[in-house]
Design a protein around this motif. Structure first.
Motif, PDB file in Angstrom:
ATOM      1  N   HIS A  26       0.805   5.390   1.441  1.00 31.70           N
ATOM      2  CA  HIS A  26       0.999   5.867   0.076  1.00 31.70           C
ATOM      3  C   HIS A  26      -0.327   6.397  -0.455  1.00 31.70           C
ATOM      4  O   HIS A  26      -1.325   5.681  -0.494  1.00 31.70           O
ATOM      5  N   GLN A  30       2.600   8.878  -3.649  1.00 31.19           N
ATOM      6  CA  GLN A  30       3.635   9.403  -2.771  1.00 31.19           C
ATOM      7  C   GLN A  30       3.419   8.907  -1.351  1.00 31.19           C
ATOM      8  O   GLN A  30       2.297   8.615  -0.944  1.00 31.19           O
ATOM      9  N   SER A  31       4.527   8.822  -0.620  1.00 33.07           N
ATOM     10  CA  SER A  31       4.453   8.438   0.788  1.00 33.07           C
ATOM     11  C   SER A  31       4.080   9.671   1.604  1.00 33.07           C
ATOM     12  O   SER A  31       4.745  10.697   1.539  1.00 33.07           O
TER      13      SER A  31
END
Length: 794
Positions: A26, A30-31
């Motif tokens: 992450h 966001q991943s």
């Protein structure tokens, strides 16, 4: 980088292709997907350190995060590795390392902040343009490997920079020059401001005390400029006078000192005029012109610096038990096995072991794409291993490597002084002596005409006539041109090579290994006298085993291990030697088998034939384009080959060459060139083999293919660092541009002096205007020469 659906198509950190099961982390809420755990760890560290703005600021992806570098990084802590690269400074020790992962300003921003947070780090300065990172650290608080480990973990693998002594010396000299020109510039503005007040007092209404005050203030301002900022010119004058060869520095220093001491005398006696402003302006403008000239020279020697930095300072050596150790490259010897990781530079020339590998050879050969090499191929120091690690059996180290030879060639080319430069120097020397005589005569004449202006007019004459432009006109252009030539992949072996190449009217090519691909193949083999095909191939391979001639490559892979002794080359005929106790000859039919020449390669004992080999050699991929380009430049193209008439004619027709000569011995080739020269033609010869050395030496200008024999290189005026024939028309175009620039510079320098000297002698030019005109003249020829640094791709 994202695909059409907005999903990342490559690693978020380095943009490398993603594996089937990418790592994830992450970042910025966001991943993200990564190519490896190393890049994921780097991104997480950047996130945790609140440096995630890096991903928003960057314009290029980072390098792939390095793993398994513990042994290499630990080696940086050794005293023998640090020797020559680390120096003591206030607060600790300092080192400069290189990294090829730094591709934009955001990378430098990240390195500055990330490495500075490591314990014991005092200062970090990253330069995105040069790829250098300067680190100052406290050795009592951390080992050097600590900050370097952080650098590698972020994708910036460090290695020691070679050529640092030269770089440090150049940087120190540049800093001294900047200080000198800065002080001279500030002093010039002050001196001009005070001088303007004196100039505007045209009715002599200024109080004497105010006038003297302004003069003494100007004296204090100008003294350090004349004697410290202008010291390089004074030192040059002393050197020229010791050698009894007055030159440009003599005129510069004498003009400056005359203006200064005449002004001091007028200040002391309360005279009418002082010329402090002319003295300081003269020094300031000349320092600026000289600094621009040095910049031109730095551009020209950039190839030498690049070559010097290409050799890694550290190498990984494989020991007899299979273990590995990191050692200084200088400690490698022939017979060692060097282990080169993917992305690392090769430390020495040697043979590739184990498996095929790709190497980036752009620096040495100009080849834009990595070249696939097979086991047994020669790998050169300075090339970069790509895709997979490789093992190299070291054969040549240090000064014996091809990299060092190229570096020597570049340095030699840039230090040579062609005939036109020597002529310009001679003219400048006589010009200075003549100007000094003219200056005395002008002073005497003005003493009779207007004594109050005699010194001012003489000073303006000395200043405006300084032959800076004339002295810079040729060497600056030649130096920049040689640097551009090196970037092009053509190295000069002769001071006058560029001039001769620019004048070339005809170019003669050898066939085998030059216009031909250099890799002939066996199209047909016939065996006689009770020997089978395998037998004759084994004998021929034994004879050609150590030959440098391209024909030897036709027998690659046919070596059966037969011993060959007393092997001797017969130029233009073939090769002879003893194989397994029997004498053999391989070459032309009459030489090897006592038969009429039929264009094939024969094996025999001189009287009886044992085999007949039919060879085929296709032309190089760029041969037709290079010949068309040369023809478009108005150069007549000839083919001169030792092969039989049939193959030579077919080869010439394929490349649209009208003038082709076959069965040419070295003496025949030389006679052909002499015949063209007798007709007033300027002949360039291109070849690569031992047979070409005589004609290469006899041509007006000669070009050796970089992969050819060493003897041909010594005889040649120019050497191509790679067998790319398109470099030849590119070199011709550069040579012609250089000739044009030299002529423009000489015309300007001579024309300027023809106009300026009479104006100064007539009293129409003030000393400070003369200084400005002289500096602008030098600036014009230097900027004109710098145009040669732009090199279009061949």
């Amino acid at each position: 980088m994202r695909d059409a659906q907005g999903v990342e198509a490559g690693c978020f950190h380095c943009s490398e292709p993603l594996p089937a099961a990418p790592a994830t982390a992450h970042v910025d809420g966001q991943s993200r997907r990564f190519c490896c755990d190393g890049c994921a760890a780097a991104a997480q560290w950047i996130r945790d350190a609140n440096l995630v703005d890096y991903y928003r600021l960057r314009s290029q992806p980072a390098g792939r995060a390095a793993v398994d570098l513990e042994a290499q990084l630990a080696a940086f802590d050794r005293d023998d590795i640090q020797a020559g690269h680390v120096r003591d400074v206030d607060g600790g020790r300092e080192i400069t390392v290189l990294t090829d992962g730094m591709r934009c300003a955001a990378c430098a921003w990240l390195i500055d902040r990330a490495v500075a947070r490591e314990p014991g780090v005092v200062e970090v300065v990253a330069n995105a343009v040069t790829g250098r990172v300067r680190i100052t650290w406290d050795q009592s608080a951390t080992a050097l490997s600590g900050p370097l480990r952080r650098l590698a973990a972020l994708g910036y693998v460090p290695w020691l920079a070679t050529g640092t002594d030269r770089e440090r010396e150049r940087r120190a000299q540049r800093n001294r020059d900047l200080v000198r020109i800065g002080i001279a510039g500030l002093a010039s503005m002050q001196a001009m401001m005070f001088a303007e007040a004196l100039y505007l007092d045209i009715h002599q209404q200024m109080p004497v005390a105010t006038r003297d005050f302004l003069r003494w203030i100007t004296f204090l301002v100008s003294t350090p400029v004349v004697f410290w900022c202008g010291w390089p010119f004074i030192a040059g004058m002393l050197r020229e006078l010791r050698n009894r060869h007055p030159g440009m520095d003599t005129l510069i220093a004498s003009s400056t000192l005359l203006a200064y001491f005449a002004s001091v005398w007028e200040t002391l006696r309360g005279g009418t005029h002082v010329w402090y402003d002319a003295a300081v302006m003269f020094v300031f403008l000349l320092l600026g012109a000289r600094m621009l000239e040095q910049r031109a020279r730095r551009i020209a020697v950039a190839q030498v610096d690049t070559l010097a930095r290409a050799r890694p300072a550290l190498s990984t050596r494989e020991l007899a038990d299979g273990s590995r150790e990191v050692v200084p490259t200088a400690s490698l010897v022939a017979g060692d096995i060097a282990c080169v990781a993917a992305g690392d530079a090769v430390p020495a020339d040697g043979r590739l072991l184990d498996a095929p590998a790709r190497f980036e050879e752009a620096l040495l050969t100009g080849e834009a794409h990595p070249v696939l090499h097979q086991p047994g191929d020669t790998i050169y120091a300075g090339t970069v291993c790509r895709e997979a690690p490789a093992r190299i059996l070291v054969e040549r180290v240090g000064a014996g490597t091809r990299l060092s030879e190229l570096e020597t060639l570049v340095e030699r080319a840039q230090s040579h002084r062609p005939r036109v430069a020597q002529l310009a120097d001679a003219i400048s020397g006589r010009f200075v002596a003549g100007i000094l005589v003219v200056a005395v005569l002008v002073y005497i004449g003005w003493r009779f005409h207007d004594p109050s202006r005699a010194l001012e007019v003489t000073l303006a004459l000395l200043v405006i006539s300084c032959p800076c432009a004339l002295s810079l006109a040729v060497p600056t252009a030649i130096t920049v041109a040689h640097g551009a030539l090196a970037k092009l992949g053509v190295l000069a072996n002769d001071a006058d090579a560029l001039g001769s190449l620019a004048a070339a009217t005809d170019i003669v090519f050898d066939k085998t290994g030059t216009l031909g691909s250099g890799r002939p193949t066996l199209a047909r083999v016939e065996a006689f006298g009770g020997l089978d095909v395998e037998d004759v191939l084994a004998i021929a391979s034994a004879l050609e085993r150590d030959s440098l001639h391209p024909i030897a490559r036709a027998f690659d892979g046919q070596d059966a291990g037969l011993g060959a002794v007393d092997v001797e080359e017969h130029p233009g005929q073939g090769i002879a030697g003893t194989v397994e106790g029997r004498g053999w000859r391989l070459g032309r039919a009459e030489f090897a088998a006592g038969r009429a020449d039929d264009g094939a390669l024969w094996l025999g004992d001189g009287a009886e034939a044992a085999a007949r080999f039919v060879l085929e050699e296709p032309p190089r991929a760029d041969a037709a384009a290079a010949i068309a380009a040369l023809r478009g430049q108005g150069i007549d193209v000839h083919l001169s080959s030792g092969d039989a008439a049939g193959p030579v004619t077919a080869f010439a027709d394929r490349l649209a060459i009208d003038r082709a000569a076959s069965r040419q011995s070295p003496e025949d080739k030389l006679a052909g060139v002499r015949g063209l020269q007798a007709g007033g033609r300027v002949v360039a010869m291109v070849g690569d083999g031992l047979n070409d050395a005589p004609v290469l030496a006899g041509a007006d200008v000669s070009i050796a293919i970089g992969s050819g024999a060493a003897l041909a290189h010594r005889a040649a005026s120019l050497v191509l660092t790679a067998p790319s024939l398109l470099r030849i028309p590119a070199a011709v175009a550069l040579a012609r541009r250089t000739r044009a620039v030299v002529r423009q510079n000489l015309a300007w320098a001579l024309g300027y002096n023809l106009v300026a000297i009479p104006l100064a002698a007539a009293g129409l030019v003030t000393p400070w205007v003369a200084a400005l005109g002289m500096a602008l003249s030098s600036l014009i020829v230097t900027v004109n020469a710098l145009r040669l640094a732009r090199v279009p791709a061949p």
